[in-house]
Scaffold this active site. Structure first.
Site, PDB file in Angstrom:
ATOM      1  N   GLU A 101       0.855  -1.186   0.000  1.00  0.00           N
ATOM      2  CA  GLU A 101       0.000   0.000   0.000  1.00  0.00           C
ATOM      3  C   GLU A 101       0.886   1.229   0.000  1.00  0.00           C
ATOM      4  OE1 GLU A 101      -1.506  -1.659   3.248  1.00  0.00           O
ATOM      5  OE2 GLU A 101      -3.158  -2.637   2.200  1.00  0.00           O
ATOM      6  N   TYR A 113       7.961   1.695  -7.548  1.00  0.00           N
ATOM      7  CA  TYR A 113       7.158   0.485  -7.733  1.00  0.00           C
ATOM      8  C   TYR A 113       6.755   0.309  -9.196  1.00  0.00           C
ATOM      9  CZ  TYR A 113       6.954   0.911  -2.644  1.00  0.00           C
ATOM     10  OH  TYR A 113       7.301   1.040  -1.322  1.00  0.00           O
TER      11      TYR A 113
HETATM   12  C1  LIG Z   1      10.767   5.226  -1.544  1.00  0.00           C
HETATM   13  C2  LIG Z   1      12.233   5.061  -1.139  1.00  0.00           C
HETATM   14  C3  LIG Z   1      12.376   3.776  -0.315  1.00  0.00           C
HETATM   15  C4  LIG Z   1      13.087   4.965  -2.402  1.00  0.00           C
HETATM   16  O1  LIG Z   1      14.419   4.631  -2.034  1.00  0.00           O
HETATM   17  P1  LIG Z   1      15.693   5.229  -2.819  1.00  0.00           P
HETATM   18  O2  LIG Z   1      16.879   4.465  -2.386  1.00  0.00           O
HETATM   19  O3  LIG Z   1      15.751   6.705  -2.623  1.00  0.00           O
HETATM   20  O4  LIG Z   1      15.304   4.904  -4.317  1.00  0.00           O
HETATM   21  P2  LIG Z   1      16.331   4.677  -5.536  1.00  0.00           P
HETATM   22  O5  LIG Z   1      17.437   5.663  -5.444  1.00  0.00           O
HETATM   23  O6  LIG Z   1      16.686   3.241  -5.593  1.00  0.00           O
HETATM   24  O7  LIG Z   1      15.423   5.059  -6.788  1.00  0.00           O
HETATM   25  C5  LIG Z   1      14.831   4.059  -7.607  1.00  0.00           C
HETATM   26  C6  LIG Z   1      13.669   4.670  -8.360  1.00  0.00           C
HETATM   27  O8  LIG Z   1      12.703   5.197  -7.446  1.00  0.00           O
HETATM   28  C7  LIG Z   1      12.128   6.381  -8.002  1.00  0.00           C
HETATM   29  N1  LIG Z   1      12.483   7.523  -7.157  1.00  0.00           N
HETATM   30  C8  LIG Z   1      13.322   7.521  -6.102  1.00  0.00           C
HETATM   31  N2  LIG Z   1      13.361   8.766  -5.542  1.00  0.00           N
HETATM   32  C9  LIG Z   1      12.534   9.537  -6.282  1.00  0.00           C
HETATM   33  C10 LIG Z   1      12.137  10.899  -6.196  1.00  0.00           C
HETATM   34  N3  LIG Z   1      12.605  11.718  -5.223  1.00  0.00           N
HETATM   35  N4  LIG Z   1      11.245  11.371  -7.097  1.00  0.00           N
HETATM   36  C11 LIG Z   1      10.744  10.553  -8.048  1.00  0.00           C
HETATM   37  N5  LIG Z   1      11.084   9.255  -8.190  1.00  0.00           N
HETATM   38  C12 LIG Z   1      11.974   8.760  -7.304  1.00  0.00           C
HETATM   39  C13 LIG Z   1      12.685   6.509  -9.396  1.00  0.00           C
HETATM   40  O9  LIG Z   1      11.851   5.759 -10.271  1.00  0.00           O
HETATM   41  C14 LIG Z   1      14.023   5.818  -9.260  1.00  0.00           C
HETATM   42  O10 LIG Z   1      14.497   5.338 -10.473  1.00  0.00           O
HETATM   43  P3  LIG Z   1      15.468   6.276 -11.390  1.00  0.00           P
HETATM   44  O11 LIG Z   1      16.657   6.592 -10.545  1.00  0.00           O
HETATM   45  O12 LIG Z   1      15.776   5.425 -12.583  1.00  0.00           O
HETATM   46  O13 LIG Z   1      14.667   7.512 -11.696  1.00  0.00           O
HETATM   47  C15 LIG Z   1      12.729   6.279  -0.308  1.00  0.00           C
HETATM   48  O14 LIG Z   1      12.392   7.458  -0.995  1.00  0.00           O
HETATM   49  C16 LIG Z   1      12.128   6.370   1.089  1.00  0.00           C
HETATM   50  O15 LIG Z   1      12.643   5.784   2.045  1.00  0.00           O
HETATM   51  N6  LIG Z   1      11.039   7.150   1.249  1.00  0.00           N
HETATM   52  C17 LIG Z   1      10.388   7.363   2.558  1.00  0.00           C
HETATM   53  C18 LIG Z   1       9.694   6.113   3.034  1.00  0.00           C
HETATM   54  C19 LIG Z   1       8.696   5.583   2.030  1.00  0.00           C
HETATM   55  O16 LIG Z   1       7.990   6.332   1.364  1.00  0.00           O
HETATM   56  N7  LIG Z   1       8.626   4.250   1.933  1.00  0.00           N
HETATM   57  C20 LIG Z   1       7.709   3.571   1.030  1.00  0.00           C
HETATM   58  C21 LIG Z   1       6.360   3.503   1.641  1.00  0.00           C
HETATM   59  S1  LIG Z   1       5.178   2.691   0.563  1.00  0.00           S
END
Ligand SMILES: CC(C)(COP(=O)(O)OP(=O)(O)OC[C@H]1O[C@@H](n2cnc3c(N)ncnc32)[C@H](O)[C@@H]1OP(=O)(O)O)[C@@H](O)C(=O)NCCC(=O)NCCS
Length: 142
Positions: A101, A113
């Protein structure tokens, strides 16, 4: 994840979510072995916890229940690498479908995702609070 990891996990949880889980919720996941799979993500050089992921596996279905990367380590491909690894592990373990979710406003997570071929399956009305928001249900076969 082990009980000693919880303070580091909470630091990340508290800066990642508007309604963070309490320590007791993480403890509950740790003792719920067999259903809950709680993992921390360690940085090899800094030797510190930089994220975590928790999923529940009930027979062939998996629900990702919590997932975050520390803000200092976001945008470096770590979240994507973790998800890919978890998906592989679930496949090896006989999982056939994975759900999660997400807040519609959480564009970073939704984008991740989508990149991993999750599709929007539906919504749960008013699922989140402070602020109130529906949950998007996303999923993909494995
Ligand atoms: C969601 C989360 C886990 C992503 O982790 P991350 O290590 O920063 O992600 P990555 O660097 O591996 O990015 C992979 C992809 O995610 C997406 N993404 C990551 N950060 C993004 C941003 N700020 N804006 C848009 N897309 C983003 C992109 O599709 C990216 O692919 P790309 O680099 O080819 O564009 C992180 O932002 C987080 O911890 N957020 C807060 C907690 C949360 O929301 N958890 C999920 C709850 S459902």
């Amino acid at each position: 994840m082990e009980e000693d990891d919880i303070p580091s996990v909470l630091e990340i949880e508290n800066v990642s979510f508007q309604n963070p889980w309490q320590a007791s919720t993480f403890s509950g996941e740790i003792v719920n072995r067999g259903i809950s799979y709680p993992y921390v993500i360690m940085h090899r050089i800094f030797e510190r916890i930089i994220g975590y992921i928790i999923y529940w596996k009930i027979q062939e279905e998996v629900q990702i229940s919590n997932f975050a990367i520390h803000p200092d380590f976001r945008g470096k491909g770590i979240g994507e690498a973790v998800m890919r690894r978890v998906i592989k592990a679930i496949q090896r373990d006989g999982g056939v479908y994975v759900f999660l979710e997400v807040r519609p406003s959480n564009l970073a997570a939704r984008s991740l995702y989508k990149k991993l071929e999750f599709e929007i399956l539906g919504a749960r009305k008013g699922y989140y609070h402070t602020p109130v928001e529906d949950a998007l249900i996303m999923g993909r076969p494995l």
